[in-house]
Write a protein that holds these residues in place. Sequence first.
Motif, PDB file in Angstrom:
ATOM      1  N   ARG A  11      -6.330  -3.438   1.758  1.00  0.00           N
ATOM      2  CA  ARG A  11      -5.595  -3.098   2.940  1.00  0.00           C
ATOM      3  C   ARG A  11      -6.130  -3.589   4.318  1.00  0.00           C
ATOM      4  O   ARG A  11      -7.342  -3.888   4.233  1.00  0.00           O
ATOM      5  N   GLU A  38      -0.784  -3.394   3.594  1.00  0.00           N
ATOM      6  CA  GLU A  38      -1.023  -3.874   2.334  1.00  0.00           C
ATOM      7  C   GLU A  38      -1.709  -5.128   2.680  1.00  0.00           C
ATOM      8  O   GLU A  38      -1.359  -5.944   4.006  1.00  0.00           O
ATOM      9  N   VAL A  44       1.568   0.635   5.196  1.00  0.00           N
ATOM     10  CA  VAL A  44       1.381   1.932   4.334  1.00  0.00           C
ATOM     11  C   VAL A  44       1.709   2.831   5.215  1.00  0.00           C
ATOM     12  O   VAL A  44       1.436   3.337   6.198  1.00  0.00           O
ATOM     13  N   GLU A  47       0.248   7.649   5.417  1.00  0.00           N
ATOM     14  CA  GLU A  47      -1.232   7.880   5.175  1.00  0.00           C
ATOM     15  C   GLU A  47      -1.920   8.134   6.442  1.00  0.00           C
ATOM     16  O   GLU A  47      -1.692   7.930   7.437  1.00  0.00           O
TER      17      GLU A  47
END
Length: 116
Positions: A11, A38, A44, A47
């Motif tokens: 990532r 990613e 993403v 998170e």
Amino acid sequence: MVDGGPVVPARTLTIVDAAGPRTVLFGETLAFSVRYAEADGRPVIGEEIVLGMVGVAHDSSLERTTATTDADGVAHGLLLAGRTRAFFRVRASAVGAAPATFEVAVGDAGFGALRA
């Protein structure tokens, strides 16, 4: 790392705002954004990004030390400039990605910032 070669992050973390050092005056705030994606560019979502300062920040601080990514994979942070001259880096880190950093200079009107 099965073959003994370097580990390639799956990532990426990227500072969204303009590249280069940021300058802020005593007592000002500096908003910044970090994109977590990613390897293929997909965001993403949802998170945690860990935020920190590297170097001697004196009385400057971050509003918080973690931020959660939104639907675009972007997390937002806020730097609170102190009243002591300083030069340091802000670092964002997350699982599976190399950290992203940017430099900050904090000072009075005669140091590090120009108002037009």
